[in-house]
Design a protein around this motif. Structure first.
Motif, PDB file in Angstrom:
ATOM      1  N   PRO A 112       0.814  -1.228   0.000  1.00 18.32           N
ATOM      2  CA  PRO A 112       0.000   0.000   0.000  1.00 18.32           C
ATOM      3  C   PRO A 112       0.842   1.271   0.000  1.00 18.32           C
ATOM      4  O   PRO A 112       0.452   2.270  -0.608  1.00 18.32           O
ATOM      5  CB  PRO A 112      -0.818  -0.126   1.293  1.00 18.32           C
ATOM      6  N   THR A 113       1.990   1.236   0.655  1.00 20.65           N
ATOM      7  CA  THR A 113       2.839   2.424   0.688  1.00 20.65           C
ATOM      8  C   THR A 113       3.442   2.708  -0.683  1.00 20.65           C
ATOM      9  O   THR A 113       3.504   3.865  -1.121  1.00 20.65           O
ATOM     10  CB  THR A 113       3.951   2.271   1.740  1.00 20.65           C
ATOM     11  N   ILE A 114       3.894   1.674  -1.374  1.00 22.05           N
ATOM     12  CA  ILE A 114       4.413   1.875  -2.728  1.00 22.05           C
ATOM     13  C   ILE A 114       3.304   2.401  -3.638  1.00 22.05           C
ATOM     14  O   ILE A 114       3.537   3.304  -4.465  1.00 22.05           O
ATOM     15  CB  ILE A 114       5.003   0.572  -3.289  1.00 22.05           C
ATOM     16  N   ASP A 115       2.079   1.887  -3.492  1.00 20.20           N
ATOM     17  CA  ASP A 115       0.951   2.406  -4.273  1.00 20.20           C
ATOM     18  C   ASP A 115       0.729   3.888  -3.991  1.00 20.20           C
ATOM     19  O   ASP A 115       0.460   4.680  -4.907  1.00 20.20           O
ATOM     20  CB  ASP A 115      -0.318   1.616  -3.958  1.00 20.20           C
ATOM     21  N   PHE A 116       0.857   4.274  -2.720  1.00 16.11           N
ATOM     22  CA  PHE A 116       0.706   5.684  -2.357  1.00 16.11           C
ATOM     23  C   PHE A 116       1.786   6.540  -3.004  1.00 16.11           C
ATOM     24  O   PHE A 116       1.499   7.615  -3.555  1.00 16.11           O
ATOM     25  CB  PHE A 116       0.752   5.842  -0.834  1.00 16.11           C
ATOM     26  N   LEU A 117       3.036   6.080  -2.955  1.00 11.62           N
ATOM     27  CA  LEU A 117       4.126   6.856  -3.544  1.00 11.62           C
ATOM     28  C   LEU A 117       3.941   7.011  -5.052  1.00 11.62           C
ATOM     29  O   LEU A 117       4.277   8.050  -5.624  1.00 11.62           O
ATOM     30  CB  LEU A 117       5.470   6.200  -3.235  1.00 11.62           C
ATOM     31  N   ASN A 118       3.393   5.978  -5.680  1.00 13.32           N
ATOM     32  CA  ASN A 118       3.082   6.083  -7.110  1.00 13.32           C
ATOM     33  C   ASN A 118       2.008   7.141  -7.346  1.00 13.32           C
ATOM     34  O   ASN A 118       2.101   7.944  -8.279  1.00 13.32           O
ATOM     35  CB  ASN A 118       2.621   4.735  -7.650  1.00 13.32           C
ATOM     36  N   GLN A 119       0.970   7.132  -6.516  1.00 11.98           N
ATOM     37  CA  GLN A 119      -0.084   8.149  -6.644  1.00 11.98           C
ATOM     38  C   GLN A 119       0.476   9.548  -6.421  1.00 11.98           C
ATOM     39  O   GLN A 119       0.055  10.510  -7.072  1.00 11.98           O
ATOM     40  CB  GLN A 119      -1.197   7.881  -5.618  1.00 11.98           C
ATOM     41  N   LEU A 120       1.421   9.662  -5.509  1.00  7.93           N
ATOM     42  CA  LEU A 120       1.995  10.964  -5.170  1.00  7.93           C
ATOM     43  C   LEU A 120       2.857  11.514  -6.304  1.00  7.93           C
ATOM     44  O   LEU A 120       3.109  12.719  -6.369  1.00  7.93           O
ATOM     45  CB  LEU A 120       2.832  10.828  -3.887  1.00  7.93           C
ATOM     46  N   GLY A 121       3.316  10.637  -7.184  1.00  6.44           N
ATOM     47  CA  GLY A 121       4.143  11.074  -8.298  1.00  6.44           C
ATOM     48  C   GLY A 121       5.617  11.180  -7.966  1.00  6.44           C
ATOM     49  O   GLY A 121       6.334  11.984  -8.571  1.00  6.44           O
TER      50      GLY A 121
END
Length: 563
Positions: A112-121
């Motif tokens: 989930p954290t990697i998914d968040f960092l991807n969303q953050l750009g």
């Protein structure tokens, strides 16, 4: 030729090809001789998707007041606002994005954290020590995706991996080949910006040996200088470093520079003048400093605390003709991630999904407390939560004939707070998720035999080259120290079960496997004999909480500090 080397060469080729286009935009007819680029960085997020609790969720201002801060959904909103202010913006990370994470991320191997960092750009990140918690193969899975080899894909049906590169210019295989990309080239404002990643060379002292088997970690300055020279060769003049190493501070607010000069300051003062700024991490401190480079010119060295509470912002002014940073016109500051903004709805949805999937485990009650158990304490360094954890580890290894237990402060990641728990069962309830956040490493307890002389040497090693690290101890061990005394003579009056320690006597000491292997510089533990295994440290804490309801903060009477 490894994949990492091929990727480096591709990056160089892209940079070279783009320079011709850049030159066209920077000729005499250019509308402006400079361009503005904003770099937005954070460090040591550690999977804190939800707002961190207790002192871990507050920022102290210069005047001593505090403000609640952190939380991925709020961080995303602040990043969006910062990007809207400057047309050309790049988001970066200075490492420890994952590892030592709360349960809603850690239960799913931080996907989930990697998914968040991807969303953050996020466009690039250096590796921290915690990126290696589950080993190099798992780090590669974080980079390229795929399901976990043992647990499969538990968060979602698939895991795509990070959309940004993990950097480590000083990380190599024992064969000498690079294990990670040394740099990334980011194009923003019509110019190439070289982003160099370097992690702490002492990384092997803060991780378990098995997690970095086959890897080497070289000198930070040498690796940065080597990489900066390569970037300069390809015409990339604007350069910044993501350094997973930091200094400690003597207080101050987010934009103060009250650092106690340490490894980061030394690196920042030595690396080549080709580097224009250095984002740091690892020490979880807040500072905004100017350091003089070897050519006598000032450059920024900045760090943004931890857990997503601050964003380190560097506004670069770049000369379009030279493609280099105009340092005198560039500015830096730390932006507080306040919680008075509207949380980002997409990130909020991701967090809600992770919470819902983790809830059956995370919200289970495991114990109760009567007041906050904090990971900070009086000047002696003894802490209420450290006392409880050490007592739990001693009790969990009683069958090993343990006489005392010692644990490292870095393994205690959050406070246990008395406030209402997420499952709404009332004040004082401790859930599995809260306990997991405190002890997320799954270190294994081990009981070893040390002589009394070994034990004293262990305690003396609390004052080491990397700074002071006060170990947390069980109630059976007590001692006095004087920090001003000479090295090797700081500790006195050591007792176990009320009896003075005999230098030639034998004592059964329970520690986690990280300390047993000499972690955090406590090499004296490696002289232990008669090793007997025990439970996982988290299991020891949960068992203790269950067996001792309504735990109160213990009296701070184990460690006595004198002048």
């Amino acid at each position: 030729m490894t994949l990492s080397i091929r990727a480096v060469l591709r990056s160089c080729a892209v940079a070279t090809a783009a320079l011709a286009a850049v030159a066209l935009a920077t000729g005499p007819a250019a509308a402006s001789p400079t361009t503005d680029v904003r770099l937005i960085s954070f460090n040591d997020l550690h999977g804190n998707l939800e707002p961190p609790s207790g002192s871990s969720g507050r920022v102290t201002r210069s005047d001593g007041t505090t403000v609640d801060a952190g939380g991925a959904a709020y961080l995303a909103t602040h990043v969006k606002q910062l990007r809207e202010q400057v047309r050309n913006s790049v988001v970066l990370s200075s490492g420890d994005n994952i590892g030592a994470s709360p349960v809603i991320s850690a239960l799913f191997h931080d996907e989930p954290t990697i998914d968040f960092l991807n969303q953050l750009g996020v466009r690039a990140s250096v590796v921290g020590n915690h990126e290696f918690d589950e080993g190099y193969a798992e780090l590669q899975r974080m980079q390229f995706g795929g399901c976990h080899p043992k647990d499969g894909c538990q968060f979602r049906k698939s895991f795509p991996g990070a959309k940004f590169p993990f950097l480590g210019s000083n990380v190599s295989f024992t064969s000498g080949l690079p294990a990670l990309l040394p740099f990334s080239v980011q194009f923003s404002g019509g110019v190439p910006i070289g982003v160099i990643g370097a992690t702490l060379k002492d990384l092997p002292t803060v991780v378990t040996p098995d997690s970095i088997k086959g890897l080497k970690f070289g000198d930070e300055v040498a690796a940065i200088d080597r990489t900066a020279e390569l970037l300069d060769l390809f015409g990339v003049k604007a350069q910044v470093v993501l350094l997973h190493q930091g200094d400690n501070t003597e207080g101050g607010g987010p934009d103060d520079c009250k650092v106690a000069p340490g490894p980061a300051s030394k690196i920042a003062a030595k690396v080549t003048p080709k580097v224009d700024a250095i984002f740091t991490g690892h020490s979880h401190q807040q500072y905004d400093c100017t350091v003089t480079d070897p050519a006598g010119n000032p450059r920024t060295m900045i760090q943004g605390a931890s857990f997503g509470r601050l964003l380190s912002v560097l506004d670069l002014k770049i000369d379009l003709r030279t493609r280099d940073v105009v340092r005198a016109q560039s500015k830096a500051h730390n932006e507080i991630v306040t919680r008075d903004v509207t949380p980002d709805p997409a990130v909020r949805k991701l967090i809600d999904e992770a919470k819902a999937k983790a809830a059956p485990i995370a919200n289970k009650q495991v114990g109760t407390i009567t007041a906050d158990l904090l990971k900070s304490g009086p000047a002696s360094g003894e802490t209420p939560l450290g006392d409880v954890i050490a007592d739990a580890q001693l009790e969990a290894t009683a069958s090993n004939k343990a006489q005392l237990a010692i644990t490292n402060p870095g393994g205690i990641r959050a406070d246990l707070t008395y406030a209402s728990s997420p499952n709404g069962e009332g004040d004082g309830v401790v859930t599995y998720g809260e306990a997991f956040t405190v002890q997320p490493f799954a270190n294994i307890m081990q009981t070893i035999t040390l002589t009394g002389a070994n034990l004293k040497n262990v305690l003396e090693q609390q004052w080491g080259p990397g700074g002071t690290k006060i170990l947390q101890i069980s109630k059976t061990l007590k001692y006095t120290y004087s920090a001003s005394a000479p090295a090797g003579s700081k500790v006195s009056n050591i007792t176990v079960d009320g009896k003075p320690v005999d230098p030639n006597g034998s004592y059964r000491v329970s520690v986690n496997n990280f300390l047993a292997a000499g972690g955090d510089g406590f090499t004296e533990f490696t002289k232990g004999t008669g090793l007997t295994g025990g439970p996982v440290d988290l299991d020891a804490l949960i068992a203790y909480l269950g067996a001792h309801p309504a735990i109160a903060p213990p009296p701070a009477d184990r460690i006595t500090a004198v002048a």
